[in-house]
Design a protein around this motif. Structure first.
Motif, mmCIF file in Angstrom:
data_model
loop_
_atom_site.group_PDB
_atom_site.id
_atom_site.type_symbol
_atom_site.label_atom_id
_atom_site.label_comp_id
_atom_site.label_asym_id
_atom_site.label_seq_id
_atom_site.Cartn_x
_atom_site.Cartn_y
_atom_site.Cartn_z
ATOM 1 N N MET A 1 0.993 -1.041 0.100
ATOM 2 C CA MET A 1 0.023 -0.198 -0.099
ATOM 3 C C MET A 1 0.853 1.090 0.004
ATOM 4 S SD MET A 1 -2.854 1.175 2.723
ATOM 5 C CE MET A 1 -1.539 1.720 4.023
ATOM 6 N N LEU A 2 0.728 2.290 -0.865
ATOM 7 C CA LEU A 2 1.381 3.639 -0.916
ATOM 8 C C LEU A 2 0.779 4.390 0.256
ATOM 9 C CD1 LEU A 2 3.332 5.683 -2.034
ATOM 10 C CD2 LEU A 2 1.309 6.100 -3.669
ATOM 11 N N SER A 3 1.563 4.673 1.323
ATOM 12 C CA SER A 3 1.076 5.510 2.184
ATOM 13 C C SER A 3 1.609 6.755 2.544
ATOM 14 C CB SER A 3 1.544 4.719 3.790
ATOM 15 O OG SER A 3 3.095 4.685 3.665
ATOM 16 N N LEU A 4 2.645 7.216 1.700
ATOM 17 C CA LEU A 4 3.163 8.391 1.803
ATOM 18 C C LEU A 4 3.832 8.660 0.492
ATOM 19 C CD1 LEU A 4 3.744 11.185 3.403
ATOM 20 C CD2 LEU A 4 5.975 10.178 4.239
ATOM 21 N N LEU A 5 3.595 10.011 -0.062
ATOM 22 C CA LEU A 5 4.263 10.631 -1.287
ATOM 23 C C LEU A 5 4.884 11.901 -1.009
ATOM 24 C CD1 LEU A 5 4.511 9.870 -4.341
ATOM 25 C CD2 LEU A 5 2.458 11.199 -4.849
ATOM 26 N N VAL A 64 11.057 12.853 -6.004
ATOM 27 C CA VAL A 64 9.861 11.929 -5.750
ATOM 28 C C VAL A 64 10.322 10.965 -4.569
ATOM 29 C CG1 VAL A 64 7.608 11.030 -6.258
ATOM 30 C CG2 VAL A 64 8.460 12.562 -7.835
ATOM 31 N N ASN A 65 9.547 10.983 -3.437
ATOM 32 C CA ASN A 65 9.764 9.810 -2.612
ATOM 33 C C ASN A 65 8.515 9.097 -2.421
ATOM 34 O OD1 ASN A 65 12.359 10.753 -2.331
ATOM 35 N ND2 ASN A 65 12.245 11.670 -0.330
ATOM 36 N N ALA A 66 8.401 7.868 -2.005
ATOM 37 C CA ALA A 66 7.098 7.055 -1.930
ATOM 38 C C ALA A 66 7.644 6.031 -0.998
ATOM 39 C CB ALA A 66 6.536 6.541 -3.262
ATOM 40 N N VAL A 67 6.542 6.146 0.249
ATOM 41 C CA VAL A 67 6.678 4.817 1.087
ATOM 42 C C VAL A 67 5.718 3.964 0.968
ATOM 43 C CG1 VAL A 67 6.675 4.593 3.511
ATOM 44 C CG2 VAL A 67 7.797 6.527 2.613
ATOM 45 N N PHE A 68 5.699 2.657 0.878
ATOM 46 C CA PHE A 68 4.945 1.553 0.680
ATOM 47 C C PHE A 68 4.978 0.804 2.139
ATOM 48 C CE2 PHE A 68 5.534 2.770 -3.522
ATOM 49 C CZ PHE A 68 4.406 2.528 -4.122
ATOM 50 N N THR A 69 3.893 0.230 2.555
ATOM 51 C CA THR A 69 3.603 -0.634 3.831
ATOM 52 C C THR A 69 3.216 -1.824 3.204
ATOM 53 O OG1 THR A 69 1.645 0.328 4.293
ATOM 54 C CG2 THR A 69 3.652 1.040 5.185
ATOM 55 N N GLY A 70 3.435 -2.940 3.954
ATOM 56 C CA GLY A 70 2.774 -4.186 3.742
ATOM 57 C C GLY A 70 3.344 -4.833 2.431
ATOM 58 N N VAL A 71 4.680 -4.848 2.460
ATOM 59 C CA VAL A 71 5.298 -5.459 0.952
ATOM 60 C C VAL A 71 6.150 -6.770 1.503
ATOM 61 C CG1 VAL A 71 5.373 -3.111 -0.115
ATOM 62 C CG2 VAL A 71 7.196 -3.785 1.428
ATOM 63 N N SER A 72 6.106 -7.397 2.677
ATOM 64 C CA SER A 72 6.946 -8.454 2.804
ATOM 65 C C SER A 72 6.223 -9.460 1.853
ATOM 66 C CB SER A 72 6.544 -8.746 4.185
ATOM 67 O OG SER A 72 5.142 -9.123 4.437
ATOM 68 N N GLY A 73 7.389 -10.406 1.549
ATOM 69 C CA GLY A 73 7.186 -11.442 0.574
ATOM 70 C C GLY A 73 7.265 -10.915 -0.990
ATOM 71 N N LEU A 74 7.552 -9.749 -1.130
ATOM 72 C CA LEU A 74 7.436 -9.215 -2.462
ATOM 73 C C LEU A 74 8.810 -9.935 -3.059
ATOM 74 C CD1 LEU A 74 5.789 -7.167 -4.268
ATOM 75 C CD2 LEU A 74 7.619 -5.678 -3.806
#
Length: 501
Positions: A1-5, A64-74
């Motif tokens: 999920m993209l949480s911060l941009l 541009v910076n983007a923080v994604f969460t819930g990416v384990s197992g990618l």
């Protein structure tokens, strides 16, 4: 999920931080306020194609910076040795000279690596997707994605590649008689020239080791000739060897009268022999230098034709011999390859059949799922169907298989099914595309979606249905939608209003 941009100096946006929540996020605002620029920034940090024109006027670079969460197992993280944590930080700096600096959790990566990762994190569906729906060439790709036919397609392409290679080899051998005769003459001449040269592996490197000798050949030859003239003389006079021989002859006649004269005669005889030996050595050295220079000359001339090293020239010789054999025995080779070609064609056709069966099963499922989606989008009377036709041509195959596929629809009861590009209105296209995207998104494993004004041409009751559908999708995935429709904005869990400063 993209949480911060985080955005810096992208078009009209000087600096902005946007925190996205789970569920349905809507971005609204007047035309030109910068809504789609936010989507451009997301595309950029995901590694998609961009340009330095995106940099804000007056700025040297954009970030541009983007923080994604819930990416384990990618899968990408494991393949590239990036530890999976609670958060994943993507960064892309676009510089004024066109260079890009990309990082994942602080580690430098290429734009291609960033793009590969980005496509596993988030899907962006834009206005141009509707144009793809109008292009039958894209329909097969949609079908394969929905049916997950990657395995069958890869198996077919392996067989088709073998078939294409055999066709290429046969095509190379099937030349007219005049062309064949010209090629045989050329190869025969080249093979003869290289064989006469009798090249040895490493010969050029060995001769290069003696190149210093050649570089000083002028001085060396002068010294050799001067020494030779001194010993053996020239047309203007006699040399030391001749004078020693003359001296020896003179003393030899009187050597019997004195032991000292006899000793002198022996000494002169020894000196004459040594002088003769020296003359021969000098002649041998001169001949060796001539031979060395001639050999290097031959190799240099051949290098200009056949390769930069002796090894390359020998490889060329072997390939030429093989090609000459192939041409001379082309008929036999063609007959043998033709037998293999027929078996390869049968195997490719068999695998194409397996792929086609998988696609037809996928088409049935896709039709059912799209019909259900369209019903939920207030299009209960629209019929959607996948039409199959065989590939044209003698073989009936290309790298995609043996199927021509296009989407058909009927907008009203009683109307015949027709190609979708001929009958769908703008609003219908938007909803059909949304239906397709929802079906494809169900199984792609990506839990973050962006819809950039895909509701164009939709209004009234249909707009409400589209809004409800997006809200339904947002129960399972994070959704961002750029929209002008109040019905869609009203259904959002989080609302962003974009304004020009």
């Amino acid at each position: 999920m993209l949480s911060l941009l985080h955005i810096e100096n992208i078009a009209v946006i000087e600096r902005a931080d946007i925190q996205f929540d789970p569920g349905f996020n809507a971005l609204t605002g007047e035309t030109g306020a910068g809504k789609s620029i936010v989507i451009d920034a997301i595309s950029a940090v995901l590694g998609e194609r961009t340009s330095r024109e995106l940099i804000r006027t007056g700025a040297k670079s954009a970030l541009v910076n983007a923080v994604f969460t819930g990416v384990s197992g990618l899968g990408w993280l494991e393949e590239n040795g990036v530890p999976a944590g609670e958060e994943l930080l993507l960064q892309r700096e676009i510089q004024g000279d066109g260079r890009n600096i990309c990082r994942v959790d602080g580690r430098l990566v290429t734009v291609a690596q960033l793009r590969e990762l980005g496509r596993q994190l988030l899907n962006i569906h834009g206005q141009h997707d509707g144009q793809q729906l109008l292009d039958p060439a894209c329909h097969l790709g949609y079908l394969d994605r929905s049916g997950h036919t990657e395995g069958e397609l890869a198996s077919f392409r392996e067989a088709y590649g073998a078939l294409a290679e055999l066709r290429r080899k046969i095509g190379e051998l099937e030349m007219d008689e005049a062309e064949r005769s010209r090629r045989v003459d050329t190869l025969t001449f080249q093979i003869g020239e290289l064989e006469r040269a009798d090249l040895k592996p490493g010969e050029d490197r060995e001769l290069d080791g003696r190149r210093q000798l050649l570089r000083s050949a002028g001085k060396l030859m002068d010294a050799v000739q001067t020494a030779q003239y001194a010993l053996s003389g020239d047309e203007d006079g006699r040399g030391a060897a001749d004078l020693l021989a003359e001296a020896e002859g003179a003393v030899q006649g009187v050597a019997r009268y004195s032991d000292r004269l006899s000793q002198l005669q022996e000494k002169l005889s020894q000196l004459r022999c040594e002088a003769d030996d020296a003359v021969e050595l000098l002649r041998d050295l001169e001949e060796e230098l001539d031979e060395l220079e001639g050999r290097l000359d031959t190799i240099y001339r051949l290098k200009k034709k056949y390769g930069s090293t002796v090894e390359e020239m020998l490889d060329y010789l072997e390939r030429s011999r093989q090609e000459l054999d192939q041409i001379q025995y082309a008929d036999d080779t063609i007959a043998r390859l033709s037998q293999k070609l027929e078996k390869a064609r049968e195997e490719a056709a068999r695998r194409a059949g397996v792929l086609s069966q998988a696609r037809r099963r996928a088409a049935e499922a896709l039709q059912t799922r799209v019909q259900e989606e369209l019903r939920q989008l207030d299009m209960p009377k629209v019929r959607f169907q996948v039409e199959f036709a065989p590939k044209e041509g003698a073989w009936g195959l290309d790298e995609t298989g043996g199927d021509e596929v296009q989407f058909l629809m009927s907008a009203n009861v009683g109307e015949a099914l027709k190609p979708i590009q001929k009958v769908a209105s703008g609003g219908e296209l938007a909803r059909i595309m949304l239906a397709l995207k929802n079906v494809l998104a169900e199984d792609d494993g990506i839990d973050s979606l962006v819809f950039d004004e895909v509701d164009t041409g939709v209004s009234g009751r249909a707009a409400q249905k589209v809004a409800e559908k997006m809200a339904q999708v947002a129960r399972k995935k994070q959704v961002r939608c750029v929209t002008h429709l109040p019905q869609i904005a009203a259904m959002a869990d989080t609302h962003f209003s974009v304004e020009k400063g």
